[in-house]
Design a protein around this motif. Sequence first.
Motif, PDB file in Angstrom:
ATOM      1  N   ILE A  71       0.844  -1.187   0.000  1.00 33.16           N
ATOM      2  CA  ILE A  71       0.000   0.000   0.000  1.00 33.16           C
ATOM      3  C   ILE A  71       0.882   1.241   0.000  1.00 33.16           C
ATOM      4  O   ILE A  71       1.862   1.309   0.745  1.00 33.16           O
ATOM      5  N   VAL A  98      -2.053  -1.169  -3.591  1.00 32.40           N
ATOM      6  CA  VAL A  98      -3.062  -0.128  -3.407  1.00 32.40           C
ATOM      7  C   VAL A  98      -2.384   1.231  -3.504  1.00 32.40           C
ATOM      8  O   VAL A  98      -1.463   1.533  -2.748  1.00 32.40           O
ATOM      9  N   GLU A  99      -2.848   2.011  -4.453  1.00 33.94           N
ATOM     10  CA  GLU A  99      -2.391   3.404  -4.602  1.00 33.94           C
ATOM     11  C   GLU A  99      -3.641   4.250  -4.774  1.00 33.94           C
ATOM     12  O   GLU A  99      -4.327   4.150  -5.794  1.00 33.94           O
ATOM     13  N   ARG A 100      -3.950   5.031  -3.771  1.00 27.60           N
ATOM     14  CA  ARG A 100      -5.192   5.814  -3.780  1.00 27.60           C
ATOM     15  C   ARG A 100      -5.139   7.012  -4.727  1.00 27.60           C
ATOM     16  O   ARG A 100      -6.170   7.414  -5.258  1.00 27.60           O
ATOM     17  N   ASP A 101      -3.957   7.567  -4.958  1.00 23.02           N
ATOM     18  CA  ASP A 101      -3.828   8.733  -5.824  1.00 23.02           C
ATOM     19  C   ASP A 101      -3.949   8.293  -7.288  1.00 23.02           C
ATOM     20  O   ASP A 101      -3.145   7.490  -7.762  1.00 23.02           O
ATOM     21  N   PRO A 102      -4.949   8.793  -8.021  1.00 24.89           N
ATOM     22  CA  PRO A 102      -5.180   8.328  -9.400  1.00 24.89           C
ATOM     23  C   PRO A 102      -4.014   8.631 -10.347  1.00 24.89           C
ATOM     24  O   PRO A 102      -3.733   7.826 -11.240  1.00 24.89           O
ATOM     25  N   ARG A 151      -1.274   6.166  -9.496  1.00 29.43           N
ATOM     26  CA  ARG A 151      -1.710   4.831  -9.916  1.00 29.43           C
ATOM     27  C   ARG A 151      -1.561   4.669 -11.423  1.00 29.43           C
ATOM     28  O   ARG A 151      -1.082   3.642 -11.911  1.00 29.43           O
ATOM     29  N   ASP A 203      -7.498   1.033  -6.112  1.00 33.64           N
ATOM     30  CA  ASP A 203      -7.619   2.343  -5.487  1.00 33.64           C
ATOM     31  C   ASP A 203      -8.030   2.261  -4.026  1.00 33.64           C
ATOM     32  O   ASP A 203      -8.026   3.262  -3.324  1.00 33.64           O
ATOM     33  N   CYS A 204      -8.396   1.059  -3.555  1.00 32.23           N
ATOM     34  CA  CYS A 204      -8.752   0.931  -2.139  1.00 32.23           C
ATOM     35  C   CYS A 204      -8.341  -0.446  -1.620  1.00 32.23           C
ATOM     36  O   CYS A 204      -8.319  -1.431  -2.363  1.00 32.23           O
ATOM     37  N   GLU A 205      -8.020  -0.486  -0.350  1.00 32.73           N
ATOM     38  CA  GLU A 205      -7.534  -1.716   0.273  1.00 32.73           C
ATOM     39  C   GLU A 205      -8.600  -2.807   0.302  1.00 32.73           C
ATOM     40  O   GLU A 205      -8.291  -3.983   0.092  1.00 32.73           O
ATOM     41  N   THR A 208     -10.962  -3.558  -1.809  1.00 33.64           N
ATOM     42  CA  THR A 208     -11.053  -4.220  -3.111  1.00 33.64           C
ATOM     43  C   THR A 208      -9.853  -5.133  -3.327  1.00 33.64           C
ATOM     44  O   THR A 208      -9.996  -6.259  -3.812  1.00 33.64           O
TER      45      THR A 208
END
Length: 145
Positions: A60, A96-100, A103, A125-127, A129
């Motif tokens: 993550i 997981v990388e939340r920043d588009p 990502r 984009d979320c843990e 998932t």
Amino acid sequence: MMPQITKSHPEAASPLFDLSAFPLVRLPMPEPGIAGTGERWAAEFDAILGRGERFVLLSIGPMPEDEAHEDRKARTLWLKRRRADLGRLCLAHLHVERDPDRRAAMQDRAAKMAGAFPYPLALFDCEDTALDRAWTLLRAVPLTL
């Protein structure tokens, strides 16, 4: 211009990999500016492979871009040496990388480097998932060979 100070990772630190939910293996991203983890990383990964059980890697956050040369060299040599075992036992690396924007950049790099790793890499984009996918993969195959 001041030289960049690189801190060494304390030898007595806790393990790099989190195996508390094995066969889900949490792979922490190295802290920026921390050097000296390459050999420890390789030894811990050897122990994971030594279990002889299939697993999924989960990481993550931002991937490090300024890894110390010696650490990168240790990981690269280890990957070449243990590639077959890694491909046989690691079902996937889920990140997981939340920043588009980050990502998307990682997706581009991952596509270019796909042949370097013997397992698929998937970005989320979320843990939650990513965890759903991990446990789906782990339920789909026998974990021991």
